[in-house]
Design a protein around this motif. Structure first.
Motif, PDB file in Angstrom:
ATOM      1  N   UNK A 195       0.777  -1.002   0.063  1.00 42.40           N
ATOM      2  CA  UNK A 195      -0.119   0.019   0.096  1.00 42.40           C
ATOM      3  C   UNK A 195       1.052   1.241  -0.041  1.00 42.40           C
ATOM      4  N   UNK A 196       0.939   1.973  -1.044  1.00 43.94           N
ATOM      5  CA  UNK A 196       1.871   3.060  -1.353  1.00 43.94           C
ATOM      6  C   UNK A 196       1.583   4.188  -0.305  1.00 43.94           C
ATOM      7  N   UNK A 197       0.153   4.350  -0.045  1.00 44.91           N
ATOM      8  CA  UNK A 197      -0.253   5.458   0.848  1.00 44.91           C
ATOM      9  C   UNK A 197       0.401   5.249   2.206  1.00 44.91           C
ATOM     10  N   UNK A 198       0.237   3.890   2.716  1.00 47.45           N
ATOM     11  CA  UNK A 198       0.653   3.553   3.959  1.00 47.45           C
ATOM     12  C   UNK A 198       2.439   3.593   4.022  1.00 47.45           C
ATOM     13  N   UNK A 199       3.060   3.215   2.966  1.00 48.16           N
ATOM     14  CA  UNK A 199       4.541   3.293   2.944  1.00 48.16           C
ATOM     15  C   UNK A 199       4.952   4.700   2.986  1.00 48.16           C
ATOM     16  N   UNK A 200       4.065   5.697   2.307  1.00 45.08           N
ATOM     17  CA  UNK A 200       4.567   7.106   2.451  1.00 45.08           C
ATOM     18  C   UNK A 200       4.677   7.528   3.753  1.00 45.08           C
ATOM     19  N   UNK A 209       6.094   6.532   6.465  1.00 43.74           N
ATOM     20  CA  UNK A 209       7.193   5.995   7.339  1.00 43.74           C
ATOM     21  C   UNK A 209       8.366   6.914   7.371  1.00 43.74           C
ATOM     22  N   UNK A 210       9.017   6.912   8.304  1.00 43.52           N
ATOM     23  CA  UNK A 210      10.283   7.763   8.644  1.00 43.52           C
ATOM     24  C   UNK A 210      11.558   7.297   7.525  1.00 43.52           C
ATOM     25  N   UNK A 211      11.579   6.038   7.289  1.00 43.70           N
ATOM     26  CA  UNK A 211      12.769   5.718   6.856  1.00 43.70           C
ATOM     27  C   UNK A 211      12.480   4.223   5.974  1.00 43.70           C
ATOM     28  N   UNK A 212      12.995   3.708   5.008  1.00 39.55           N
ATOM     29  CA  UNK A 212      12.802   2.980   4.185  1.00 39.55           C
ATOM     30  C   UNK A 212      13.992   1.695   4.202  1.00 39.55           C
ATOM     31  N   UNK A 252       9.909   8.074   2.987  1.00 39.34           N
ATOM     32  CA  UNK A 252       8.931   7.075   2.724  1.00 39.34           C
ATOM     33  C   UNK A 252       9.088   6.563   1.050  1.00 39.34           C
ATOM     34  N   UNK A 253       7.908   6.136   0.527  1.00 36.68           N
ATOM     35  CA  UNK A 253       7.836   5.378  -0.793  1.00 36.68           C
ATOM     36  C   UNK A 253       8.533   6.674  -1.796  1.00 36.68           C
TER      37      UNK A 253
END
Length: 558
Positions: free
Chosen positions: A204-209, A211-214, A228-229
């Motif tokens: 889910x790209x909206x969710x991954x956007x 986050x603080x780091x990937x 994020x993403x």
């Protein structure tokens, strides 16, 4: 970007090695440290994201290495299974405290009841507040789990984890089965995460956007990216451009080395001709001619070897540069037997009320190669409607009749026999198709050679989906009505593109239930149906408003 090991580190994986029972190695010496804040764990399907989460959670044991967790860890797996007879308060783990509170209020002031409650006198209020943040405040604490939808079950399990007040929270594909309204609630919960460590695996790209780091898991190693993403994709674009420049330079160098090699061969051939001419003329003593010949041969050998080495080095650089460029494999398959003529009736529904859900009665006719999107809130009954149409459930009222070969792809991807290989599963669905033809088609679903003999029980989420998709689309007789329930669940971005490519070859009628509106729009939906107490036609814009709660569905008006 490297993530430093500091006192804030909550989860440390040290030299992890993990193999499946059949000997397949997932990790060999993987190390990583995750600190406080929100981390998105990404990677292609099959890279081992869920396996790594299960190792962190202690569900799996590494063959070598160790996982260290500082504080209390809670884990939300991909596939949630709760006893349908449980009540909501039991699922939240507070039933005993509620019972103790009720007993004390009724006059039973035993020491046992006070011990059960401890300091948690506001447990009911805290539970209702937690449910409310996830949009579940209407379900109450006494309802049974069996009366909840799949999406509500996921959110209920998340609420139970949040009630534990974990220091480390692991979420593996938490938005699967959630409609847009429920996803917004989960996004809010992630946005409000202020303390501790949150690690999320998702497509889910909206969710991954958020986050603080990937952290990208690729080829058994972790690479860190800030943000994020979008920031991750920008970093990949920079890497891709650099890799493409390196490849162009390597290709240019290879052409140069080939040209110099050809020129060297021409020079050596000219020298050999001159040497033979001098020998024929006899103008040089034999001993001198022999010395010159040996010297020329040694020189030619060194020159030829030098250019061959340079040519091989250039080839190696080109191969290395090609390997640095990420390429998404594509599913390319031909399905001519799925063709349905325009206007032909494929299925007809009359006065249908499924056994489960809110639908009170529906009439529907599906004609020709229509592509229909079926949308609705969690619990509306989309899955029940589709299973009824596919013939898996008897209707409570009315009739559902399909006049062409039909196949149903369920959410849980439970069509595969775990004890059979990929090819054996497909052969089971297409018993009249020669095995060599099955293997040829499986190659187009990216199961080539030995991969087609891989056991279904060892497949990753994305591989499992491709195998189930192949089993469904390659079935005999060929499906002319394909029904798919939330097909993008558990799929990474690359796999979603592969699914879109596969569906582009399908020429029958298609009915897809989903919450992933960009995906539905990309497969060329020709009709949108919203399912609630009734089944009605709508459009993509109204669907988005309905699912996000901006427009009340029927029965929700004030």
């Amino acid at each position: 970007m490297s993530f430093p090991v500091t006192s804030d580190v909550s989860v440390t994986c040290s030299d992890l090695t993990f193999r499946w029972a059949d000997g397949t190695t997932v990790f060999d010496g993987l190390s990583m440290a995750v600190g406080r804040g929100r981390t998105g764990l990404v990677g292609v399907n099959g890279s081992g994201k869920s396996t790594l989460m299960r190792l962190m959670a202690g569900v799996l044991t590494p063959a070598h290495g160790a996982v260290t967790v500082h504080g209390h860890l809670s884990y939300l797996p991909q596939n949630i299974t709760l006893d349908t007879d449980l009540t909501v308060d039991q699922a939240l783990g507070i039933a005993d405290k509620r019972a103790a509170l009720n007993a004390i209020e009724s006059g039973d002031a035993s020491e046992t009841n006070f011990e059960i409650i401890g300091d948690d006198w506001d447990v009911e209020e805290r539970a209702m507040a937690t449910l409310g943040t996830l949009g579940l405040d209407g379900i109450g604490l006494d309802r049974t789990v069996g009366r909840l939808s799949g999406g509500e079950t996921v959110l209920l399990r998340l609420a139970a984890l949040l009630m534990e007040r974990p220091d480390v929270l692991l979420l593996d594909e938490p938005t699967n089965n959630l409609d847009l309204f429920a996803r917004r609630r989960l996004y809010d919960a992630v946005d409000s995460w202020r303390s501790g460590t949150l690690i999320v695996v998702s497509h889910d790209l909206d969710l991954l956007e958020r986050v603080d780091r990937t952290a990208e898991l690729r080829k058994g190693e972790i690479t860190w990216y800030g943000g994020g993403w979008s920031a991750y994709q920008e970093a990949l674009d920079v890497q891709r451009e650099a890799a493409e420049r390196t490849l162009r330079a390597a290709e240019s160098d290879l052409r140069k080395q080939k040209k110099e090699m050809e020129e060297t061969q021409i020079k050596l051939a000219r020298r050999r001709r001159q040497s033979k001419k001098l020998d024929a003329q006899g103008g040089i003593p034999k001993i001198v001619a022999g010395n010159l010949k040996r010297s020329a041969q040694e020189s030619a050998g060194r020159l030829k070897g030098l250019h061959e080495d340079r040519l091989q080095q250039a080839r190696d650089r080109k191969e290395e540069a090609e390997g640095a460029i990420r390429k998404d494999a594509e599913i390319r398959v031909e399905l001519p037997h799925t063709v349905v003529p325009a206007g032909r009736d494929v299925a007809r529904v009359s006065g249908l009320r499924p056994r489960y859900g809110r639908l009170s009665g529906a009439d529907l006719t599906i004609r020709g190669p229509e592509r229909i999107a079926l949308v609705g809130r969690n619990g509306a009954g989309k899955t029940s409607f589709m299973r009824t149409l596919a013939g898996e459930l008897e209707p409570a009222e009315g009739e559902a009749r399909v006049t062409v070969p039909v196949r149903f792809l369920p959410q849980r991807l439970d069509l595969l026999d775990e004890d059979l290989s990929v090819s054996e599963n497909v052969e089971r669905a297409a018993p009249n198709v020669p095995p060599q033809n099955v293997r040829a088609q499986l190659a187009k679903f990216l199961f080539r050679g030995a991969r087609a003999d891989q056991g279904a029980g060892t497949l990753s989420g994305g591989e499992r989906f491709r195998a189930t998709l192949a089993m469904t689309m390659l079935a005999s007789p060929a499906p002319q009505l394909l029904i798919m329930d939330e097909p993008t669940n558990n799929l990474d971005v690359s796999s979603v593109r592969q699914l879109i490519g596969a569906l582009s070859a399908y020429e029958g009628a298609l009915l897809v239930a989903g919450h992933d509106l960009p995906f539905l729009e990309s497969i060329g939906v020709t009709r949108w149906l919203f399912l609630d107490e009734e089944l009605r036609e709508t459009d993509a814009e109204e669907v988005r408003d309905l699912l996000e709660g901006r427009v009340p569905a029927r029965g929700e008006e004030d």
